[in-house]
Structure formats: C-alpha cells, structure tokens
Design a protein around this motif. Structure first.
Motif, PDB file in Angstrom:
ATOM      1  N   ASP A 129     -46.687 -11.804 -73.764  1.00  0.00           N
ATOM      2  CA  ASP A 129     -47.519 -10.956 -72.917  1.00  0.00           C
ATOM      3  C   ASP A 129     -47.921 -11.626 -71.599  1.00  0.00           C
ATOM      4  O   ASP A 129     -48.672 -11.051 -70.814  1.00  0.00           O
ATOM      5  CB  ASP A 129     -48.770 -10.507 -73.666  1.00  0.00           C
ATOM      6  CG  ASP A 129     -49.667 -11.666 -74.078  1.00  0.00           C
ATOM      7  OD1 ASP A 129     -49.189 -12.825 -74.094  1.00  0.00           O
ATOM      8  OD2 ASP A 129     -50.853 -11.422 -74.388  1.00  0.00           O
ATOM      9  N   VAL A 130     -47.422 -12.835 -71.338  1.00  0.00           N
ATOM     10  CA  VAL A 130     -47.754 -13.546 -70.098  1.00  0.00           C
ATOM     11  C   VAL A 130     -46.544 -13.507 -69.169  1.00  0.00           C
ATOM     12  O   VAL A 130     -45.465 -14.001 -69.519  1.00  0.00           O
ATOM     13  CB  VAL A 130     -48.150 -15.008 -70.383  1.00  0.00           C
ATOM     14  CG1 VAL A 130     -48.395 -15.767 -69.078  1.00  0.00           C
ATOM     15  CG2 VAL A 130     -49.382 -15.064 -71.277  1.00  0.00           C
ATOM     16  N   LYS A 134     -46.686 -15.923 -63.621  1.00  0.00           N
ATOM     17  CA  LYS A 134     -47.968 -16.595 -63.841  1.00  0.00           C
ATOM     18  C   LYS A 134     -47.763 -17.919 -64.568  1.00  0.00           C
ATOM     19  O   LYS A 134     -48.429 -18.919 -64.272  1.00  0.00           O
ATOM     20  CB  LYS A 134     -48.914 -15.700 -64.631  1.00  0.00           C
ATOM     21  CG  LYS A 134     -49.432 -14.512 -63.846  1.00  0.00           C
ATOM     22  CD  LYS A 134     -50.490 -13.744 -64.619  1.00  0.00           C
ATOM     23  CE  LYS A 134     -51.005 -12.568 -63.801  1.00  0.00           C
ATOM     24  NZ  LYS A 134     -52.055 -11.806 -64.519  1.00  0.00           N
ATOM     25  N   ILE A 284     -54.247 -20.675 -68.921  1.00  0.00           N
ATOM     26  CA  ILE A 284     -53.567 -19.534 -68.300  1.00  0.00           C
ATOM     27  C   ILE A 284     -53.365 -18.430 -69.333  1.00  0.00           C
ATOM     28  O   ILE A 284     -53.681 -17.259 -69.104  1.00  0.00           O
ATOM     29  CB  ILE A 284     -52.202 -19.964 -67.723  1.00  0.00           C
ATOM     30  CG1 ILE A 284     -52.380 -20.886 -66.521  1.00  0.00           C
ATOM     31  CG2 ILE A 284     -51.379 -18.733 -67.318  1.00  0.00           C
ATOM     32  CD1 ILE A 284     -51.075 -21.492 -66.016  1.00  0.00           C
ATOM     33  N   ASP A 286     -54.866 -17.746 -72.149  1.00  0.00           N
ATOM     34  CA  ASP A 286     -56.039 -17.056 -72.709  1.00  0.00           C
ATOM     35  C   ASP A 286     -56.976 -16.487 -71.645  1.00  0.00           C
ATOM     36  O   ASP A 286     -58.040 -15.957 -71.957  1.00  0.00           O
ATOM     37  CB  ASP A 286     -56.805 -17.953 -73.683  1.00  0.00           C
ATOM     38  CG  ASP A 286     -57.439 -19.173 -73.035  1.00  0.00           C
ATOM     39  OD1 ASP A 286     -57.686 -19.162 -71.814  1.00  0.00           O
ATOM     40  OD2 ASP A 286     -57.710 -20.156 -73.765  1.00  0.00           O
ATOM     41  N   GLY A 287     -56.582 -16.602 -70.368  1.00  0.00           N
ATOM     42  CA  GLY A 287     -57.324 -15.942 -69.308  1.00  0.00           C
ATOM     43  C   GLY A 287     -58.486 -16.722 -68.734  1.00  0.00           C
ATOM     44  O   GLY A 287     -59.209 -16.205 -67.872  1.00  0.00           O
ATOM     45  N   ARG A 288     -58.700 -17.973 -69.143  1.00  0.00           N
ATOM     46  CA  ARG A 288     -59.835 -18.737 -68.635  1.00  0.00           C
ATOM     47  C   ARG A 288     -59.716 -19.070 -67.150  1.00  0.00           C
ATOM     48  O   ARG A 288     -60.720 -19.398 -66.506  1.00  0.00           O
ATOM     49  CB  ARG A 288     -60.008 -20.035 -69.434  1.00  0.00           C
ATOM     50  CG  ARG A 288     -60.750 -19.862 -70.752  1.00  0.00           C
ATOM     51  CD  ARG A 288     -60.817 -21.173 -71.499  1.00  0.00           C
ATOM     52  NE  ARG A 288     -59.519 -21.544 -72.023  1.00  0.00           N
ATOM     53  CZ  ARG A 288     -59.097 -22.802 -72.153  1.00  0.00           C
ATOM     54  NH1 ARG A 288     -59.854 -23.802 -71.751  1.00  0.00           N
ATOM     55  NH2 ARG A 288     -57.902 -23.054 -72.657  1.00  0.00           N
ATOM     56  N   GLY A 290     -58.641 -16.889 -64.925  1.00  0.00           N
ATOM     57  CA  GLY A 290     -58.700 -15.644 -64.170  1.00  0.00           C
ATOM     58  C   GLY A 290     -57.391 -14.872 -64.172  1.00  0.00           C
ATOM     59  O   GLY A 290     -56.433 -15.198 -64.881  1.00  0.00           O
ATOM     60  N   ALA A 291     -57.346 -13.869 -63.333  1.00  0.00           N
ATOM     61  CA  ALA A 291     -56.196 -12.964 -63.301  1.00  0.00           C
ATOM     62  C   ALA A 291     -54.948 -13.605 -62.710  1.00  0.00           C
ATOM     63  O   ALA A 291     -53.828 -13.164 -62.963  1.00  0.00           O
ATOM     64  CB  ALA A 291     -56.545 -11.708 -62.511  1.00  0.00           C
ATOM     65  N   ASP A 293     -53.738 -13.424 -59.793  1.00  0.00           N
ATOM     66  CA  ASP A 293     -53.000 -12.402 -59.067  1.00  0.00           C
ATOM     67  C   ASP A 293     -52.917 -12.720 -57.577  1.00  0.00           C
ATOM     68  O   ASP A 293     -52.736 -11.824 -56.749  1.00  0.00           O
ATOM     69  CB  ASP A 293     -53.632 -11.028 -59.288  1.00  0.00           C
ATOM     70  CG  ASP A 293     -55.127 -11.015 -58.968  1.00  0.00           C
ATOM     71  OD1 ASP A 293     -55.670 -12.072 -58.574  1.00  0.00           O
ATOM     72  OD2 ASP A 293     -55.752  -9.954 -59.127  1.00  0.00           O
TER      73      ASP A 293
END
Length: 326
Positions: A129-130, A134, A284, A286-288, A290-291, A293
């Motif tokens: 899902d990554v 990114k 990266i 687990d989102g710690r 940020g996005a 983007d």
C-alpha cells in the motif's frame, strides 16, 4: 538499458548503457523511482571529484526485484554498501566504514537507470500500500533522521527541545519531519527562497521564515555553506548543539571562539546507519513522517531538463522523482 549519464560539467545525457549485472548475493532490481539529490547536483556542477564523468548518478531509489528467490518483491534501496567486518561496521557505524561504497560513485554505477544490482542486505521490503515513489524517499529522509537523532542525543537534558532547521530543501524539510516524529513539537525552518518557502508552508505546519534572530538549543544546518554555518553559530544557544548535514562548500563560517567559550557542540553527520535507514523506512510506511506529497514526478528521459531547472533555481518542489519507464 536506458540511463541518465553524467558526461561532464552541467551535462547529463539519456542514452543506452550496458545492462546491470548482479554479482554474488546481489539482486537485479527494476528501478521504478529515483530522486535527484543535492550530491547529484554537486557532481553535475563539477564540484565532486568523487563522481568523475562518465557515470550514472542517482542513489535515492526504489523498485522491484527481478528473478531469483525474491522475484517480484517491492523494495527501497539503502545505497551505502559496507564491508561488514571493520571496527566501524562491527559497532553499527557503517556510515564511516573505511571500505564503504555508495552507488553513484565508482566502482558502483547509480540508479538513474532502468536496472541496478544491489546486495540483499541493502534492500528493505515495501508494503503493497506504499507507493514506490514515496519509498524512494527513504534515503534522503534517513540522512535527516540520522542528523536529528544525533543532534537530540547530544542535547543536554536540561535544555528545551526546540530546533531550528536552516534550509527548506528536501534534507531540511526531512530533518524537520524527523524532529517532529521524535517528539520535538517546536520546529522552525528558515528558507530565503520565496517560492520554496511558500511551497513548504502549503504542505507542512512548521514555523517558516525567510530568516530569524531567535536562538535555539538545537540548530541543524541542512545547507552547508559558510553563510549558513555563520548563521548556525550565531543562532545556537549557549550549551546547545549544531548538527551539520549540508555539503554546500568546504570551509568557513563557524565562530570557533563563541563555540569554545559557550560550550557549543558541533556534530558533522554523514548518511546514516543501517538501523537509521530501517527506522526511517518504518516511519514512512506507518505515516509518522506525514503524507510525503512534496514530490514531483518526471520521466527519466527528461532528466536533463530537471537538472537544468534545479541549476537555475526555478524548481519550488523539494524533491524531483524520476521514473525510468515512461
């Protein structure tokens, strides 16, 4: 295979190169995303004797393993290849291994190419899902993660956990994100480029300024010019820490007298350890961090234009990611 090759000062060319050939214990990787780093720009400008032309640059990459027991695995690449046997490696400090190699420096070609070969231990599996674009940010983010970790470890426990990051490019932004992930809530970034400052302000809730006179316990210089070292020397509090990660130029700027009289710690930081890289990749995933983007995707075939635009300062986005298969 197609590759973007550094052929001389301010000249890169998209052309055919021999296919990457894995050695023992290496995997062939189909590169899906590769970022342009400040060190690539140093080479492009002829400022890095460690990267002589002709050479395939690029070391911020992610892709898919082709063939072998891990065929089809999505991976991000730790480009730092260490010997594993020296005192530095045995103590976990592989980034100062005297025998280290990094892709995009001889004898290893870089990742501005459709394929690259890497040892198994240099690959971190990327969850489905990554996006691989990114995942390619793991390398530059790990540089900043390492810097933030060392800076905070050196900070006296009686001092406030406030930080200034000098420079709003990819390394500076990544340092600010790493500090936030490590629990530092008060982070300021100084960036004199109006377009870049406006862009960073639109994506991240940091204190953004063109410049500041406020002092901080921890200052991270993510640019590395004499002028930014001078600013770091002036803006760090007595007893504080300067963590230096930028490689803009080689000397000048530090106020050694003030640093001595006020017991200011200076730390030079280079790349990252294996553990730093893995922790960054996890952050990266687990989102710690940020996005993430704040990237712009371009075909590898248009890489020469990207380098020219970075050279003339017309790119506001912190990171350009090249895709070799468009």
């Amino acid at each position: 295979m197609k590759a973007l090759v550094y052929e001389g000062v301010e000249h890169v060319a998209y052309r055919d190169m021999p296919d990457a050939a894995p050695q023992d214990a290496e995997h062939l990787i189909r590169v899906e995303a590769v970022g342009i780093c400040g060190s690539d720009m140093h080479a492009y400008l002829g400022h890095d004797a460690r990267r002589p032309a002709p050479l395939i640059l690029g070391h911020e990459a992610a892709g898919v393993i082709v063939g072998g027991p891990r065929d089809g695995d999505r991976v991000t690449i730790n480009p730092l290849v260490h010997c594993g046997t020296c005192t530095a490696c045995q103590s976990g400090r592989v980034n100062i291994c005297p025998n280290r190699q990094i892709i995009s420096m001889p004898p290893r070609e870089g990742a501005f190419a459709q394929y690259i070969a890497m040892p198994d231990r240099n690959l971190v599996t990327v969850p489905d899902d990554v996006p691989l674009a990114k995942a390619a940010l793991a390398e530059p983010l790990a540089v900043s993660w390492h810097t933030a970790r060392l800076g905070l470890e050196a900070l006296h426990p009686a001092m406030d956990r406030r930080a200034l990051v000098i420079g709003g490019g990819a390394i500076g932004l990544a340092a600010a994100l790493a500090l936030k992930a490590m629990g530092v809530s008060d982070v300021t970034i100084t960036e004199p480029n109006d377009a870049r400052r406006t862009y960073v302000a639109s994506i991240c809730p940091f204190n953004l300024r063109a410049e500041t006179t406020e002092t901080f316990p921890l200052v991270i210089d993510a640019v590395g010019f004499a002028a930014t070292r001078q600013a770091a020397s002036a803006l760090v509090e007595p007893g504080g820490v300067i963590a230096h990660v930028g490689l803009g130029d080689g000397g000048g700027g530090l106020d050694i007298r003030r640093m001595t009289l006020q017991e200011i710690t200076f730390i030079g930081t280079y790349t990252y350890t294996v553990e730093d890289f893995r922790q960054t990749a996890s952050a990266i995933f687990d989102g710690r961090l940020g996005a993430l983007d704040w990237i712009e995707m371009r075909p590898l075939s248009e890489g020469a234009d990207a380098f020219r635009q970075l050279r003339n300062g017309s790119v506001a986005v912190p990171k350009i990611i090249l895709t070799p298969w468009e």
